[in-house]
Scaffold this active site. Structure first.
Site, PDB file in Angstrom:
ATOM      1  N   ASN A  63       9.036 -34.501  12.209  1.00  0.00           N
ATOM      2  CA  ASN A  63       8.416 -35.415  13.165  1.00  0.00           C
ATOM      3  C   ASN A  63       7.706 -34.658  14.286  1.00  0.00           C
ATOM      4  O   ASN A  63       6.803 -35.197  14.929  1.00  0.00           O
ATOM      5  CB  ASN A  63       9.481 -36.314  13.817  1.00  0.00           C
ATOM      6  N   GLY A 123       2.515 -34.939  21.836  1.00  0.00           N
ATOM      7  CA  GLY A 123       2.348 -33.658  22.512  1.00  0.00           C
ATOM      8  C   GLY A 123       3.022 -33.521  23.857  1.00  0.00           C
ATOM      9  O   GLY A 123       3.607 -32.468  24.126  1.00  0.00           O
ATOM     10  N   ARG A 137      10.210 -48.297  26.662  1.00  0.00           N
ATOM     11  CA  ARG A 137       9.776 -48.741  25.334  1.00  0.00           C
ATOM     12  C   ARG A 137      10.534 -49.966  24.843  1.00  0.00           C
ATOM     13  O   ARG A 137       9.961 -50.830  24.177  1.00  0.00           O
ATOM     14  CB  ARG A 137       9.951 -47.589  24.340  1.00  0.00           C
TER      15      ARG A 137
HETATM   16  C1  LIG Z   1       4.539 -40.230  15.749  1.00  0.00           C
HETATM   17  C2  LIG Z   1       5.498 -39.616  16.726  1.00  0.00           C
HETATM   18  C3  LIG Z   1       5.048 -39.235  17.988  1.00  0.00           C
HETATM   19  C4  LIG Z   1       5.942 -38.669  18.903  1.00  0.00           C
HETATM   20  N1  LIG Z   1       5.465 -38.246  20.117  1.00  0.00           N
HETATM   21  C5  LIG Z   1       6.319 -37.628  20.978  1.00  0.00           C
HETATM   22  C6  LIG Z   1       5.840 -37.084  22.223  1.00  0.00           C
HETATM   23  O1  LIG Z   1       4.642 -37.098  22.510  1.00  0.00           O
HETATM   24  N2  LIG Z   1       6.750 -36.527  23.059  1.00  0.00           N
HETATM   25  C7  LIG Z   1       8.085 -36.468  22.773  1.00  0.00           C
HETATM   26  O2  LIG Z   1       8.852 -35.953  23.583  1.00  0.00           O
HETATM   27  N3  LIG Z   1       8.533 -36.946  21.591  1.00  0.00           N
HETATM   28  C8  LIG Z   1       7.705 -37.501  20.691  1.00  0.00           C
HETATM   29  N4  LIG Z   1       8.172 -37.967  19.487  1.00  0.00           N
HETATM   30  C9  LIG Z   1       9.565 -37.727  19.135  1.00  0.00           C
HETATM   31  C10 LIG Z   1       9.740 -36.299  18.651  1.00  0.00           C
HETATM   32  O3  LIG Z   1       8.567 -35.879  17.987  1.00  0.00           O
HETATM   33  C11 LIG Z   1      10.933 -36.153  17.692  1.00  0.00           C
HETATM   34  O4  LIG Z   1      12.054 -36.791  18.207  1.00  0.00           O
HETATM   35  C12 LIG Z   1      11.227 -34.672  17.523  1.00  0.00           C
HETATM   36  O5  LIG Z   1      10.062 -34.012  17.070  1.00  0.00           O
HETATM   37  C13 LIG Z   1      12.392 -34.416  16.580  1.00  0.00           C
HETATM   38  O6  LIG Z   1      12.490 -33.029  16.424  1.00  0.00           O
HETATM   39  P1  LIG Z   1      13.620 -32.390  15.532  1.00  0.00           P
HETATM   40  O7  LIG Z   1      13.357 -30.944  15.511  1.00  0.00           O
HETATM   41  O8  LIG Z   1      14.936 -32.880  15.960  1.00  0.00           O
HETATM   42  O9  LIG Z   1      13.364 -33.014  14.086  1.00  0.00           O
HETATM   43  P2  LIG Z   1      12.042 -32.976  13.175  1.00  0.00           P
HETATM   44  O10 LIG Z   1      10.901 -32.343  13.868  1.00  0.00           O
HETATM   45  O11 LIG Z   1      11.863 -34.336  12.648  1.00  0.00           O
HETATM   46  O12 LIG Z   1      12.459 -31.981  12.028  1.00  0.00           O
HETATM   47  C14 LIG Z   1      13.516 -32.227  11.138  1.00  0.00           C
HETATM   48  C15 LIG Z   1      13.249 -31.418   9.879  1.00  0.00           C
HETATM   49  O13 LIG Z   1      14.421 -31.407   9.068  1.00  0.00           O
HETATM   50  C16 LIG Z   1      14.043 -31.534   7.708  1.00  0.00           C
HETATM   51  N5  LIG Z   1      15.202 -32.021   6.949  1.00  0.00           N
HETATM   52  C17 LIG Z   1      15.760 -33.250   6.983  1.00  0.00           C
HETATM   53  N6  LIG Z   1      16.818 -33.303   6.145  1.00  0.00           N
HETATM   54  C18 LIG Z   1      16.937 -32.073   5.576  1.00  0.00           C
HETATM   55  C19 LIG Z   1      17.813 -31.513   4.619  1.00  0.00           C
HETATM   56  N7  LIG Z   1      18.798 -32.207   4.056  1.00  0.00           N
HETATM   57  N8  LIG Z   1      17.644 -30.216   4.259  1.00  0.00           N
HETATM   58  C20 LIG Z   1      16.637 -29.476   4.785  1.00  0.00           C
HETATM   59  N9  LIG Z   1      15.749 -29.970   5.679  1.00  0.00           N
HETATM   60  C21 LIG Z   1      15.913 -31.247   6.084  1.00  0.00           C
HETATM   61  C22 LIG Z   1      12.876 -32.508   7.762  1.00  0.00           C
HETATM   62  O14 LIG Z   1      12.098 -32.444   6.611  1.00  0.00           O
HETATM   63  C23 LIG Z   1      12.141 -32.030   9.020  1.00  0.00           C
HETATM   64  O15 LIG Z   1      11.184 -31.030   8.708  1.00  0.00           O
HETATM   65  C24 LIG Z   1       7.304 -38.523  18.557  1.00  0.00           C
HETATM   66  C25 LIG Z   1       7.757 -38.901  17.295  1.00  0.00           C
HETATM   67  C26 LIG Z   1       6.862 -39.433  16.370  1.00  0.00           C
HETATM   68  C27 LIG Z   1       7.370 -39.820  15.017  1.00  0.00           C
END
Ligand SMILES: Cc1cc2nc3c(=O)[nH]c(=O)nc-3n(C[C@H](O)[C@H](O)[C@H](O)COP(=O)(O)OP(=O)(O)OC[C@H]3O[C@@H](n4cnc5c(N)ncnc54)[C@H](O)[C@@H]3O)c2cc1C
Length: 628
Positions: free
Chosen positions: A151, A157, A446
């Site tokens: 995500n 950004g 939100r």
């Molecule tokens: C469209 C959108 C816009 C957003 N805009 C903003 C913003 O402007 N500002 C802000 O603060 N937040 C924003 N958010 C929220 C934020 O982007 C997410 O909450 C954040 O990026 C999550 O980061 P993460 O590293 O926890 O997970 P992610 O970046 O989602 O990464 C998780 C990774 O784990 C992998 N994975 C999952 N299960 C497994 C498994 N079993 N084995 C191996 N790999 C696995 C997935 O494929 C993925 O690549 C936005 C979210 C979205 C969807």
């Protein structure tokens, strides 16, 4: 059927309403070469399609190839584009589509050993990996999709971090002082005991600022902390109250500016000429990269990590923990060829994201929304299915706040995407219902916006004029024009014509916008109390972007402490297991502020890595290893 040999110029349907030009070279019976110009596509989302599909199609001489996970639209676009070239050459594209799939070689089972295995190559995972490498640890990152980023690639950004010395350069917007005045007179009894001392200090800071008569944009880590707490304090349908864990929130707001600096040092360029915020952030403290979207973070982190020796195994899904003598000792995964991948590791960091793309799981845990449609759209990557939460449970982890799901109010009604149409900072939002009337303070949280939208029939419109359009994030005039052509965005020279296109009474929309403009002049909204204004809506052409709430963020997850260690149901730390990012719960409670997730993932990703390094360093001292 033989084909007319030559190079054919065709177009492949990309994401959104865009098209990618392609050059397909054919001989009489073969596809010889495929060149795709993907420069107009959002970077990071479908890159793997452009690398992988041409190879598979040419190698297997077939159009019967699997779509790349997470990039289905672009995959189909490429296949259809090549089919079009075959048709133009007099070939039978259907026959090419029915050919056998390319033969997949059965891989062998593989075993690795490392210091730390990180599950998920999104923002939190790559941050943890980079930080571990900086501390001389060996790291393997498992990523279930062909492409890194999760995500985080899709994010708008902005990441929140209070940086008052920088924010002081910007003027306060009309309405912002009003919000501070409200906080200054909020009775302390309204605040939970653990936050009271900080709240009192914040009230003193605000009084001092208001008394100074200055008109710059005020901010402090305390304001960030209290807004995160108040914005997240909610009661669910069963009467259960939740608010952010004080220690975690405090850790976040006090370390996030270091995350901005750390990312800058790695190569992320932030646009310091503007201070911004996404919808529902409550305050302008967003640090936004110069490059569009979250890919700005992912490519810097991904490149850095790869260049400095981490192993990233894509197409490799973590399925279970590896236990030795009852303790976590690594991960058992499976790759896309069906082979087993075993990673022996001293520590595991779970960074697999939330469960926003798993509607049945959302529905199972939801205790906040009265109803969630089975076919509700999501803003999330389809990879985000809660794997890490299930894995954590396998290790006995406790879960917190699972019932609190965030709906993104301003999503595309069909696809759930956010950055289509005209998506401006919220001080320039004008939300009108299907009758052309405003229905909410557009600067609110939100959940408030989503609830108001649902009460108004779900579908609503963001109205913008030409100047407002210029403040929209992550778009271009070409993308806007393509959407207008495709009928997913409405444009007219006058408000009356715009109203007709979206089946509203023109008089009602004109009156609504006139009133809104008068509130901008007055800096006050007597109807809904909008708490920050910027531009008026007065200069054509005018735009209407259809919007509807979609699943966006899952605030609940694995219970962690301030070291990012995962806590078991018995309240004890689970040895060797850490979690960071959206997979973890406790910070954002009932409603996450816009911009606070990027703040969270980069900060707790660093913390998880640092905790492991500190633990290992103290173990070295105890064992005398550091003297060797
Ligand atoms: C469209 C959108 C816009 C957003 N805009 C903003 C913003 O402007 N500002 C802000 O603060 N937040 C924003 N958010 C929220 C934020 O982007 C997410 O909450 C954040 O990026 C999550 O980061 P993460 O590293 O926890 O997970 P992610 O970046 O989602 O990464 C998780 C990774 O784990 C992998 N994975 C999952 N299960 C497994 C498994 N079993 N084995 C191996 N790999 C696995 C997935 O494929 C993925 O690549 C936005 C979210 C979205 C969807």
């Amino acid at each position: 059927m033989t084909m007319r040999a030559g190079t054919y110029n065709v177009r492949a349907k990309g994401h959104d309403s865009s098209y990618m030009p392609m050059k397909v070279t054919l001989s009489e019976d073969k596809i010889k070469n495929i060149k795709i110009d993907s420069s107009g596509e959002t970077k990071g989302v479908a890159d793997e399609v452009f690398k992988r599909l041409p190879k598979e199609i040419i190698g297997g001489q077939t159009l019967n190839v699997d779509a790349v996970s997470g990039a289905t639209i672009s995959s189909h676009g490429v296949v259809d584009g090549i089919a079009e070239a075959i048709t133009q050459a007099g070939g039978n594209a259907d026959e090419w589509k029915k050919r056998s799939k390319p033969v997949k070689r059965n891989g062998q089972n593989k075993e690795y050993s490392t210091d730390v295995v990180v599950v998920g190559a999104g923002g939190a995972g790559l941050t943890a990996a980079a930080r571990l490498i900086q501390n001389n640890k060996k790291v393997i990152v498992l990523e279930k999709y062909p492409q890194i980023g999760g995500n985080t690639t899709r994010a708008g950004g902005p990441m929140n971090a209070a940086e008052p010395d920088w924010q002081k350069q910007f003027k306060a917007l009309p309405g912002e002082k009003q919000s501070l005045k409200k906080l200054a007179v909020t009775p302390i009894e309204h605040i939970d005991p653990e936050y009271r001392a900080d709240f009192k200090k914040l009230q003193e800071q605000i009084q001092k600022y208001l008394a100074s008569g200055e008109n710059y944009l005020f901010d402090s880590t305390l304001l960030h902390e209290i807004q995160t707490y108040l914005g997240g304090k909610r009661i669910d349908l069963n009467g259960n109250e939740i608010h952010g864990n004080y220690s975690l929130v405090n850790e976040l707001v006090n370390n996030v500016l270091d995350s901005v600096k750390w990312l800058t040092d790695l190569g992320v360029k932030f646009d310091r000429s503007q201070v911004t915020m996404p919808v529902g952030a409550l305050w302008r403290r967003g640090h936004k990269p110069v490059e569009p979207m979250g890919y700005a973070f992912i490519h810097v982190l991904g490149d850095w990590v790869k260049a400095h020796g981490a192993t990233i195994l894509t197409d490799t899904r973590a399925e279970h923990f590896l236990f030795k003598n009852g303790k976590i000792a690594g991960i058992i995964a499976k790759n896309s060829a069906g082979s087993k991948v075993i990673v022996h590791a001293n520590n595991v960091i779970m960074t697999s994201g939330g469960f926003g793309a798993n509607t049945p799981m959302v529905k199972k845990y939801n205790t906040y929304w009265k109803h969630i449609d089975d076919d509700i759209a999501t803003t999330n990557s389809p990879a985000i299915t809660g794997d890490g939460i299930r894995l954590g449970q396998e290790a006995g982890a406790d879960l917190v706040g699972m019932g609190f799901i965030q709906l993104m109010p301003v999503s595309d009604p069909k696809t759930g995407e956010i950055f289509t149409g005209i998506q401006t900072p919220p001080e320039n939002f004008i939300m009108v219902n299907q009758k052309g009337k405003r229905f909410v303070n557009e600067f609110a949280e939100r959940d408030t916006l989503a609830k108001a939208a649902i009460a108004n029939g779900g579908l609503f419109y963001l109205i913008a004029d030409d100047k407002m359009k210029d403040t929209a994030y992550n778009t271009s005039q070409a993308a806007i024009d393509a959407q207008v052509k495709a009928g997913t965005l409405f444009k007219a020279d006058t408000l009356a014509d715009l109203a007709k296109q979206i089946h509203m009474d023109p008089g009602t929309l004109i009156t609504t916008i006139k009133k809104y403009n008068s509130y901008v002049d007055a800096g006050k909204d007597p109807d809904f109390g909008k708490s920050a204004f910027n531009l008026k809506c007065e200069q054509g052409p005018f735009y209407a972007t259809p919007r509807k709430p979609a699943i966006h963020h899952t605030m609940g997850g694995l219970k962690i402490n301030t070291n990012a260690q995962v806590i078991a149901k018995n309240g004890k730390v689970i040895p060797s297991l850490y979690a960071a990012g959206e997979v973890a719960g406790g910070i954002h409670a009932g409603n996450r502020l816009g911009g606070n997730s990027l703040a969270d993932i980069f900060t707790f990703g660093r913390i998880a890595a640092d905790s492991i390094c500190k633990k290992d360093a103290s173990a070295d001292v105890t064992s005398g290893a550091s003297q060797n």
